[in-house]
Write a protein that holds these residues in place. Structure first.
Motif, PDB file in Angstrom:
ATOM      1  N   THR A 186      -0.377  11.572  -8.323  1.00 46.25           N
ATOM      2  CA  THR A 186      -1.423  11.917  -9.280  1.00 46.25           C
ATOM      3  C   THR A 186      -2.438  12.868  -8.653  1.00 46.25           C
ATOM      4  N   TYR A 187      -2.859  12.583  -7.435  1.00 43.97           N
ATOM      5  CA  TYR A 187      -3.888  13.400  -6.812  1.00 43.97           C
ATOM      6  C   TYR A 187      -3.386  14.810  -6.517  1.00 43.97           C
ATOM      7  N   LEU A 188      -2.157  14.914  -6.046  1.00 44.63           N
ATOM      8  CA  LEU A 188      -1.622  16.238  -5.737  1.00 44.63           C
ATOM      9  C   LEU A 188      -1.406  17.072  -7.005  1.00 44.63           C
TER      10      LEU A 188
ATOM     11  N   LEU B 174      -4.658  18.546  -7.663  1.00 46.44           N
ATOM     12  CA  LEU B 174      -4.943  19.709  -6.810  1.00 46.44           C
ATOM     13  C   LEU B 174      -4.170  20.937  -7.289  1.00 46.44           C
ATOM     14  N   GLY B 175      -3.046  20.692  -7.935  1.00 42.80           N
ATOM     15  CA  GLY B 175      -2.278  21.783  -8.515  1.00 42.80           C
ATOM     16  C   GLY B 175      -1.303  22.412  -7.534  1.00 42.80           C
ATOM     17  N   PRO B 176      -0.327  23.221  -8.062  1.00 40.40           N
ATOM     18  CA  PRO B 176       0.622  23.879  -7.167  1.00 40.40           C
ATOM     19  C   PRO B 176      -0.131  24.853  -6.267  1.00 40.40           C
ATOM     20  N   PRO B 177       0.281  25.075  -5.026  1.00 42.38           N
ATOM     21  CA  PRO B 177       1.479  24.541  -4.369  1.00 42.38           C
ATOM     22  C   PRO B 177       1.323  23.148  -3.748  1.00 42.38           C
ATOM     23  N   PHE B 178       0.135  22.488  -3.891  1.00 37.97           N
ATOM     24  CA  PHE B 178      -0.072  21.217  -3.197  1.00 37.97           C
ATOM     25  C   PHE B 178       0.904  20.123  -3.623  1.00 37.97           C
ATOM     26  N   ASN B 179       1.357  20.190  -4.899  1.00 40.94           N
ATOM     27  CA  ASN B 179       2.258  19.143  -5.363  1.00 40.94           C
ATOM     28  C   ASN B 179       3.725  19.542  -5.256  1.00 40.94           C
ATOM     29  N   GLU B 180       4.006  20.650  -4.554  1.00 40.48           N
ATOM     30  CA  GLU B 180       5.402  21.024  -4.366  1.00 40.48           C
ATOM     31  C   GLU B 180       5.996  20.222  -3.219  1.00 40.48           C
ATOM     32  N   PRO B 181       7.263  19.821  -3.328  1.00 40.37           N
ATOM     33  CA  PRO B 181       7.835  18.861  -2.376  1.00 40.37           C
ATOM     34  C   PRO B 181       7.827  19.303  -0.912  1.00 40.37           C
ATOM     35  N   ASP B 182       8.037  20.595  -0.659  1.00 42.52           N
ATOM     36  CA  ASP B 182       8.126  20.990   0.749  1.00 42.52           C
ATOM     37  C   ASP B 182       6.857  21.687   1.228  1.00 42.52           C
ATOM     38  N   PHE B 183       5.750  21.422   0.572  1.00 44.94           N
ATOM     39  CA  PHE B 183       4.505  22.086   0.935  1.00 44.94           C
ATOM     40  C   PHE B 183       4.075  21.669   2.337  1.00 44.94           C
TER      41      PHE B 183
ATOM     42  N   THR C  16      -9.891  13.113 -13.225  1.00 47.91           N
ATOM     43  CA  THR C  16      -9.933  12.311 -14.440  1.00 47.91           C
ATOM     44  C   THR C  16     -10.414  10.901 -14.117  1.00 47.91           C
ATOM     45  N   ALA C  17     -10.821  10.197 -15.176  1.00 46.83           N
ATOM     46  CA  ALA C  17     -11.257   8.809 -15.009  1.00 46.83           C
ATOM     47  C   ALA C  17     -10.112   7.972 -14.457  1.00 46.83           C
ATOM     48  N   GLU C  18      -8.885   8.304 -14.879  1.00 46.77           N
ATOM     49  CA  GLU C  18      -7.714   7.563 -14.406  1.00 46.77           C
ATOM     50  C   GLU C  18      -7.556   7.715 -12.901  1.00 46.77           C
ATOM     51  N   LEU C  19      -7.742   8.959 -12.414  1.00 46.71           N
ATOM     52  CA  LEU C  19      -7.587   9.219 -10.989  1.00 46.71           C
ATOM     53  C   LEU C  19      -8.650   8.480 -10.192  1.00 46.71           C
ATOM     54  N   ARG C  20      -9.882   8.527 -10.680  1.00 49.02           N
ATOM     55  CA  ARG C  20     -10.973   7.847  -9.974  1.00 49.02           C
ATOM     56  C   ARG C  20     -10.706   6.345  -9.921  1.00 49.02           C
ATOM     57  N   HIS C  21     -10.162   5.824 -11.023  1.00 44.25           N
ATOM     58  CA  HIS C  21      -9.864   4.397 -11.086  1.00 44.25           C
ATOM     59  C   HIS C  21      -8.786   4.017 -10.077  1.00 44.25           C
ATOM     60  N   ARG C  22      -7.729   4.838 -10.027  1.00 45.46           N
ATOM     61  CA  ARG C  22      -6.639   4.563  -9.077  1.00 45.46           C
ATOM     62  C   ARG C  22      -7.143   4.613  -7.638  1.00 45.46           C
ATOM     63  N   LEU C  23      -7.969   5.609  -7.375  1.00 43.31           N
ATOM     64  CA  LEU C  23      -8.511   5.791  -6.031  1.00 43.31           C
ATOM     65  C   LEU C  23      -9.336   4.578  -5.638  1.00 43.31           C
ATOM     66  N   GLY C  24     -10.185   4.123  -6.576  1.00 46.91           N
ATOM     67  CA  GLY C  24     -11.029   2.955  -6.319  1.00 46.91           C
ATOM     68  C   GLY C  24     -10.197   1.736  -6.003  1.00 46.91           C
TER      69      GLY C  24
ATOM     70  N   LEU D 123       0.825  -1.212   0.000  1.00 47.62           N
ATOM     71  CA  LEU D 123       0.000   0.000   0.000  1.00 47.62           C
ATOM     72  C   LEU D 123       0.855   1.255   0.000  1.00 47.62           C
ATOM     73  N   GLU D 124       1.949   1.202   0.744  1.00 48.76           N
ATOM     74  CA  GLU D 124       2.855   2.334   0.785  1.00 48.76           C
ATOM     75  C   GLU D 124       3.337   2.668  -0.624  1.00 48.76           C
ATOM     76  N   HIS D 125       3.676   1.616  -1.352  1.00 50.94           N
ATOM     77  CA  HIS D 125       4.143   1.769  -2.718  1.00 50.94           C
ATOM     78  C   HIS D 125       3.042   2.325  -3.617  1.00 50.94           C
ATOM     79  N   GLN D 126       1.837   1.758  -3.483  1.00 48.78           N
ATOM     80  CA  GLN D 126       0.692   2.204  -4.287  1.00 48.78           C
ATOM     81  C   GLN D 126       0.367   3.664  -3.992  1.00 48.78           C
ATOM     82  N   LEU D 127       0.478   4.032  -2.725  1.00 51.76           N
ATOM     83  CA  LEU D 127       0.101   5.387  -2.315  1.00 51.76           C
ATOM     84  C   LEU D 127       1.005   6.428  -2.950  1.00 51.76           C
ATOM     85  N   ARG D 128       2.274   6.075  -3.137  1.00 48.32           N
ATOM     86  CA  ARG D 128       3.201   7.023  -3.738  1.00 48.32           C
ATOM     87  C   ARG D 128       2.688   7.490  -5.097  1.00 48.32           C
ATOM     88  N   THR D 129       2.248   6.538  -5.922  1.00 48.40           N
ATOM     89  CA  THR D 129       1.731   6.890  -7.242  1.00 48.40           C
ATOM     90  C   THR D 129       0.409   7.637  -7.130  1.00 48.40           C
TER      91      THR D 129
END
Lengths: 216, 372
Positions: free
Chosen positions: A55-57, A60-69, A122-130, A45-51
């Motif tokens: 994708t989810y961040l 959400l767009g910057p700044p949420f996907n910035e590394p030190d947010f 996106t459909a891809e994001l919803r699929h990954r989340l599911g 799960l840890e591995h899956q969560l990374r991907t």
């Protein structure tokens, strides 16, 4: 350690195979395997969560996907159970308390994850989340399996329904989502250590105690 | 509801705007936080906005002017954030900048064996990606009935929907797609169709390609009609396409009619051919119209014989080697059949199928390599 194991084996062999069903898969050796499986699941799960988080961040767009947010954790964000715990407190947890904390946390995290906006993205994001939610459900069941194989009761009461404290605007919701993913990350990292600890504690000693109790 | 006050309030909160419009946003700090307007700054999608665009409106209120906005960077909204001097986030607002949708176009539908209906369409413009646009496919029977909404989306690509059951025959349906986003709604033109006019079916099964005796330039193709045809008083017409192993040019045989076998002639001797068959239901319940062609069947391979005496006129592309290899393989398979049990399916035909597969996977590997 070793000598007890040999003794246990000899007893079982001498006293004829009917003795072995007492050690079937719902008893302690089963718990050992269950714990290993749960540990493996947390790593997966840890591995899956990374991907998924990546994708989810990005969604959400910057700044949420910035590394030190590091946004503030506002009061409403505290409904997500925190994995952070004092080291001595963590070390001193009984097996039951350790497992119960994991079970409660993932049950609630699963609820909140499922409530993440299902229409947008996106459909891809919803699929990954599911897919991730299904795996997380598997983890909750796995932990329940370990608890029952060790004879511990499952923590009572349903998890807090997420509808009770919904963010009042879209930006606050984005921050909530960010913290949800962060806490999930921290929990998976912590659980690996929890289950590693449990792995070392459970089998041989308990097996031989059981044999003694049966008068072998 | 949290009792702690929010550090600041932004106005407007989560607005929706047309591309090219301008916006003035204000950030008002809560009195509990002891911050002044000059302690604040703004960022949009993580980038600091120039101080020249700020205006102090009061002791604890700072505004920012944004002109000629571009479409949102992400569908979840652009992140406009009010910060305190040390970088901390006080409040944020999500800006949804885009265009209203245009009428969806090119609605095409097909029914598999008259049991269901799948439709696909195209969005009106390219520019519908800034905002999340929801598409709803609706349908109703022409002269009566209420509007129904399709539920299963994305079954045949992004802009598609599948209606699995409860479809009526002999009365036309009216079908349309509604596109909606935060800026408005657009409805496509209504398409009218009768399920019986857009029927397709499964490809033919059990396609076998074999030699015609020793004839060097012919192959015989046989297949079974798709099982669904039996129940529907269909007729079916077929089409065959075939090509030489190393070529990507398909030859089509059109006038196959409704037989389930066909002989290909005028072929090259000693060559491996790939053959596919597809099916078109027509004459459904007596109608004169054709339906929609099915997918092609999986390719089946076979080779034409080559007479041994043609040593001089061999294929320059190492045909000699091929002949020797094939001859040896045939001898080997003959021996295997006699001496090994359970290998009765091993034969030159299986070898040809393997060559088809090899070609296919070789092609995909090449395509993958060519991607940018």
């Amino acid at each position: 350690g070793d000598s007890w194991g040999i003794f246990a084996f000899l007893c079982a062999a001498l006293c004829n195979l009917p003795a072995l069903p007492a050690l079937n898969c719902t008893e302690e050796p089963g718990a050992g395997r269950c714990i290993q499986q749960t540990y493996d699941l947390t790593r997966y799960l840890e591995h899956q969560l990374r991907t998924l988080a990546g994708t989810y961040l990005n969604y959400l767009g910057p700044p949420f996907n910035e590394p030190d947010f590091n946004p503030p954790r506002l009061a409403r964000a505290e409904r997500v159970p925190s994995a952070t715990v004092d080291l001595d407190l963590w070390r001193g947890l009984t097996d039951n308390a350790r497992l119960a904390a994991n079970y409660r946390a993932y049950s609630r995290l699963l609820c909140y994850l499922r409530a993440l906006d299902g229409t947008a993205g996106t459909a891809e994001l919803r699929h990954r989340l599911g897919h991730f939610c299904s795996s997380l459900q598997g983890l909750v069941l796995s932990i329940a399996g370990v608890m029952s194989s060790l004879g511990y009761p499952l923590p009572a009461g349903p998890p807090v329904p997420p509808g009770t404290s919904v963010a009042s605007n879209d930006f606050l919701k984005k921050m909530d989502d960010f913290w949800l993913l962060k806490e999930l990350q921290t929990w998976l990292w912590r659980s690996a250590k929890d289950f590693n600890r449990l792995k070392k504690k459970v089998p041989p000693a308990v097996v031989t105690l059981r044999l003694e109790a049966r008068g072998f | 509801v949290s009792l702690a006050a929010d550090p600041a309030v932004i106005s407007p909160q989560d607005p929706t705007l047309l591309i090219g419009s301008s916006l003035v946003a204000t950030c008002t700090v809560s009195p509990d936080f002891h911050l002044k307007a000059e302690d604040l700054y703004w960022t949009l999608n993580g980038r600091r906005l120039p101080a020249a665009s700020y205006t102090t409106l009061g002791p604890t209120t700072l505004s920012v002017a944004l002109a000629r906005l571009n479409g949102s960077k992400q569908q979840s909204g652009d992140n406009l954030v009010c910060h305190s001097r040390d970088g901390g986030i006080l409040a944020g607002s999500c800006l949804y900048v885009g265009l209203p949708p245009e009428k969806p176009v090119n609605i095409t539908c097909w029914s598999k064996n008259m049991k269901d209906l799948t439709c696909k369409w195209a969005p009106g413009t390219e520019g519908e990606t800034f905002l999340h646009t929801n598409y709803t496919l609706k349908y109703k029977l022409r002269w009566y009935g209420r509007d129904n909404t399709c539920q299963e989306y994305h079954t045949a690509g992004h802009y598609s929907c599948h209606i699995p059951k409860d479809l009526a025959l002999f009365t036309p349906y009216e079908i349309w797609v509604e596109a909606s986003n935060r800026l408005g709604v657009a409805v496509s033109d209504v398409v009218m169709l009768d399920i019986l006019d857009v029927v397709t079916t499964d490809p033919p099964s059990d396609v076998h390609v074999s030699r015609v005796g020793d004839l060097e330039d012919q192959l015989s193709v046989r297949w079974s009609s798709p099982p669904a045809l039996k129940d529907f008083l269909f007729q079916a017409k077929y089409q065959i396409q075939y090509r030489v192993e190393d070529s990507s040019e398909w030859k089509v045989v059109d006038n196959v009619g409704n037989q389930t076998s066909c002989r290909l002639a005028g072929l090259r001797p000693g060559t491996v051919y790939f053959v596919q068959v597809r099916c078109n239901p027509f004459g459904i319940y007596g109608s004169k119209k054709s339906g929609i062609w099915s997918d092609w069947s999986n390719p089946t391979a076979a080779s034409t014989p080559r007479s041994e005496r043609a040593a001089g006129g061999c294929d320059p592309k190492g045909g000699e080697q091929n002949t020797t290899l094939r001859r040896e393989l045939k001898q080997f398979f003959g021996w295997v059949k006699k001496h090994a049990y359970g290998c009765s399916n091993l034969g030159i035909k299986l070898y040809d199928q393997w060559r088809v597969w090899l070609q296919k996977s070789h092609k995909t590997r090449n395509q993958v390599g060519k991607e940018p």
